[in-house]
Design a protein around this motif. Structure first.
Motif, PDB file in Angstrom:
ATOM      1  N   ARG B  36       0.905  -1.117   0.237  1.00 12.83           N
ATOM      2  CA  ARG B  36      -0.530   0.113  -0.290  1.00 12.83           C
ATOM      3  C   ARG B  36       0.707   0.861  -0.369  1.00 12.83           C
ATOM      4  O   ARG B  36       0.529   2.102  -0.555  1.00 12.83           O
ATOM      5  CB  ARG B  36      -0.836  -0.276   0.857  1.00 12.83           C
ATOM      6  CG  ARG B  36      -2.125  -1.083   0.682  1.00 12.83           C
ATOM      7  CD  ARG B  36      -2.623  -0.891   2.331  1.00 12.83           C
ATOM      8  NE  ARG B  36      -3.885  -2.025   2.206  1.00 12.83           N
ATOM      9  CZ  ARG B  36      -4.998  -2.031   2.395  1.00 12.83           C
ATOM     10  NH1 ARG B  36      -5.291  -0.678   2.286  1.00 12.83           N
ATOM     11  NH2 ARG B  36      -6.407  -2.725   1.741  1.00 12.83           N
ATOM     12  N   ASP B  37       2.151   1.193   0.786  1.00 15.98           N
ATOM     13  CA  ASP B  37       3.297   2.309   0.953  1.00 15.98           C
ATOM     14  C   ASP B  37       3.319   2.540  -0.552  1.00 15.98           C
ATOM     15  O   ASP B  37       3.547   3.676  -1.302  1.00 15.98           O
ATOM     16  CB  ASP B  37       4.137   2.479   1.714  1.00 15.98           C
ATOM     17  CG  ASP B  37       3.498   2.025   3.075  1.00 15.98           C
ATOM     18  OD1 ASP B  37       2.593   2.558   2.970  1.00 15.98           O
ATOM     19  OD2 ASP B  37       4.301   1.234   4.232  1.00 15.98           O
ATOM     20  N   TRP B  38       3.535   1.889  -1.091  1.00 15.85           N
ATOM     21  CA  TRP B  38       4.345   1.343  -3.043  1.00 15.85           C
ATOM     22  C   TRP B  38       3.284   1.976  -3.742  1.00 15.85           C
ATOM     23  O   TRP B  38       3.724   3.035  -4.839  1.00 15.85           O
ATOM     24  CB  TRP B  38       4.688  -0.188  -3.239  1.00 15.85           C
ATOM     25  CG  TRP B  38       4.840   0.174  -4.868  1.00 15.85           C
ATOM     26  CD1 TRP B  38       6.383  -0.631  -5.295  1.00 15.85           C
ATOM     27  CD2 TRP B  38       3.979  -0.149  -5.718  1.00 15.85           C
ATOM     28  NE1 TRP B  38       6.686  -0.447  -6.557  1.00 15.85           N
ATOM     29  CE2 TRP B  38       4.799  -0.264  -7.221  1.00 15.85           C
ATOM     30  CE3 TRP B  38       3.103  -0.577  -5.581  1.00 15.85           C
ATOM     31  CZ2 TRP B  38       4.450  -0.481  -8.142  1.00 15.85           C
ATOM     32  CZ3 TRP B  38       2.298  -0.062  -7.113  1.00 15.85           C
ATOM     33  CH2 TRP B  38       3.251  -0.915  -8.316  1.00 15.85           C
ATOM     34  N   GLU B  41       3.532   5.910  -3.029  1.00 13.93           N
ATOM     35  CA  GLU B  41       4.608   6.063  -3.898  1.00 13.93           C
ATOM     36  C   GLU B  41       4.351   6.805  -5.177  1.00 13.93           C
ATOM     37  O   GLU B  41       4.503   8.009  -5.859  1.00 13.93           O
ATOM     38  CB  GLU B  41       5.349   5.598  -3.724  1.00 13.93           C
ATOM     39  CG  GLU B  41       6.320   5.153  -2.076  1.00 13.93           C
ATOM     40  CD  GLU B  41       6.982   4.481  -1.878  1.00 13.93           C
ATOM     41  OE1 GLU B  41       7.660   3.531  -2.769  1.00 13.93           O
ATOM     42  OE2 GLU B  41       7.650   4.140  -0.900  1.00 13.93           O
TER      43      GLU B  41
END
Lengths: 395, 395
Positions: B36-38, B41
């Motif tokens: 999810r962070d990816w 980004e």
């Protein structure tokens, strides 16, 4: 002994580790440690010093064990997961009560008398049955024991608080024991009298069956493209049952682990554990061989593979014949019968004269919450054990 | 798009949650949160605001989604235990790359364009597949979702950090979506071209099979006295396989739980989960009925019982016919094929015009570490998805 008197002491131990789905008394878990505390209390009430040996077995002594030729009675506290309350503890409770009967009869032992509680008899935590008695008798490599870990990764030394360097044979202790008697609930409706004497323990063992295939998507993989190890496992479960029936032996696959064990995935691997027993070694060998052959044949058809590994195998154990006949006669000609279950007494029997007494099991349920013996039969067992201790230690 | 370019972005996501035995990206576990962070980004690099909806699905937007008639592409990050890396993530990676291609071609969307990552598509943590998309589309009771717990007892709200009062239908969001396209790796060697278009999802479901018997001692219980549910389970595994083959459907029992699951105990109960799928509803119904009948008949012989409970059943999903034909023609007459797997696109299809693109799977392995698509075919998939977004959003 009156049944009420048995029930009274039994009731102090019975609640420990009992849940909605049977007993969970794994070796050195909080419930089993509570049982060990109970052991220390019972010993203290009877003025018996308690010691824990180098392999985690508990001993309480009447008289000086250093005098040699001791008579020991006992069993174990630990249970299978969701087990019954009688398998093990009955042999310890009855030992303490039998000593009470001796005292009340005015009998003073001429030899040291011990009560023992062996560690990890069921093998439910570290995977090796009769762990404590095997180590004591030199029937298990101490280095293998030191490397054992439970499913949470806790080592035997960490769980027990023992020094792993001390694990192993205890010849001095064994040399001081003149006889060992284990009283145990019978486990298969084979005993129709309140009390019986054991003749032998069937040869038995555990084999790990590893089925390997190809993990894949349950929804999209064509049936013809599959290499599904669950099919080979399932066929082997049915084959083991059939082969045991054909041979008059016992075969069970009651433990299974699938990987990844997901609803929508064909497993990459399935492991099953075969428990097999029979009246003699050649029947047992034939049974395991037949299961292996049929599993391998099916694996060929499923496009899978199977690897069979013996995890522990025990040959037939015949108890001391003279002792067996002496006790059966002493108890008025009670039934003499074999058992399919392993016991610490079977391990001890390789090193010291050993006998077992059985108490009737009306339902034949064992290793499950329904395991049961009546207070009347248990009290009869206490009386029989007291007679045996009087015969062996007080004459 | 050049394969190297696909591989470059793919390589930034591929290591997350990958282990020696495949991917473990359970919903809201650390690896899935890293995915999810990816996502955030990638969206930020493209100037796309990100939001998490009330059901835990992620959205990144080009243009104002409030303008309505949006075109959305996407899939999911979560995996089965020990799964592959392509199932889900390929649809998200390809969506971001397709937007890059549009920009490079000088195409400016006339409609809002979104990239979506749906929550818990595999159902590996909370047991219900397509959890996030089902909640959004009103296909799952929000109260049932709020009561879900993972095997460690963690609730859906605790795992996701979401307010359970917010779980449920999201009609405003659905009303703003004019078309949804999910690109997915094909899962069964059915696609022989690099890219294809989906026609339908087979009806499918999961049934829990609970076999109950009588727990007992494996060594001492006579074979004739047994009520062993493992036998009934094993027979049912083989029966399900045979019935699926007879009907041209798919049946799998890949998940099993025995109680107490001990080597020396006849189980008290064994639970298996049946995954069944077929080309049409009556074939599927007939398959499950046949398995139930055969399991019940065998339980009668084993002295056990079986209870069959549908955990989730999905009817056939036909994708929007006009959209399907338009995309197949746009892509030069690529193959149109059904799939046996459920997808978020199948849930969305009940509410908005929906299509799926497939990328070739050379081995047919899915939900396992061997799951694979070549960089060339994945890049062809990106190109096809870009053509589709250009067709739907830029005209």
């Amino acid at each position: 002994m009156k049944p009420e008197r048995f029930a009274s002491l039994w009731g102090t131990l019975a609640p420990i580790g009992r849940g909605a789905h049977g007993y969970h008394r794994f070796a050195w878990s909080p419930p089993e440690l509570a049982c060990r505390d109970w052991f220390a209390e019972q010993a203290a009430e009877r003025g018996m010093p308690v010691e824990t040996d180098r392999n985690g077995n508990l001993w309480a002594w009447l008289g000086d064990p250093g005098a040699g030729d001791a008579v020991v009675a006992g069993s174990h506290f630990d249970s299978v997961p969701g087990g019954g309350g009688y398998d093990g503890p009955l042999g310890i409770v009855s030992a303490f009560l039998a000593l009470d009967l001796l005292r009340e009869r005015g009998l003073t032992p001429a030899r040291p008398v011990g009560v023992a509680a062996f560690a990890e008899e069921e093998g439910s935590r570290f995977g090796i049955a009769c762990l404590g008695s095997r180590l004591m008798c030199g029937a298990l490599d101490p280095e293998r024991a030191a490397a054992l870990r439970d499913p949470d990764g806790v080592s035997l030394a960490e769980a027990s608080g023992l020094d792993p360097a001390g694990f192993g044979p205890d010849p001095q202790r064994l040399a001081g024991i003149g006889a060992f008697v284990e009283l145990h609930v019978e486990q298969g409706r084979a005993l129709t009298a309140p009390v019986g004497v054991a003749s032998a323990i069937w040869p038995h063992g555990r084999w790990r069956l590893e089925f390997a295939g190809e993990g894949n998507h349950a929804g999209t993989t064509l049936m013809a493209d599959r290499h599904d190890p669950m099919l080979t496992f399932a066929y082997t479960v049915l084959a083991a049952n059939k082969e045991a029936r054909l041979r008059g032996g016992h075969a069970t696959i009651g433990r299974v682990a699938a990987v990844p064990n997901a609803t929508n995935a064909i497993p990459a691997s399935v492991t099953g554990w075969l428990d097999a027993r029979a009246a003699d070694q050649s029947t047992l060998d034939g049974l395991v061989e037949a299961v292996t052959v049929r599993a391998t044949e099916r694996a060929g058809r499923d496009g899978t593979s199977v690897a069979v590994t013996a995890e522990s195998v025990s040959p037939v154990t015949g108890f001391d014949a003279a002792l067996r006949d002496r006790l059966a006669a002493l108890l008025g000609g009670v039934p003499v019968l074999p058992t399919g279950a392993g016991h610490d007494a079977g391990v001890l029997a390789t090193r010291v004269p050993t006998a077992m007494l059985f108490v009737r099991n009306p339902t034949g349920v064992s290793h499950a919450p329904g395991e049961y013996a009546t207070d009347e039969d248990c009290a009869a067992g206490v009386g029989a054990l007291a007679d045996v201790l009087a015969e062996l230690a007080c004459r």
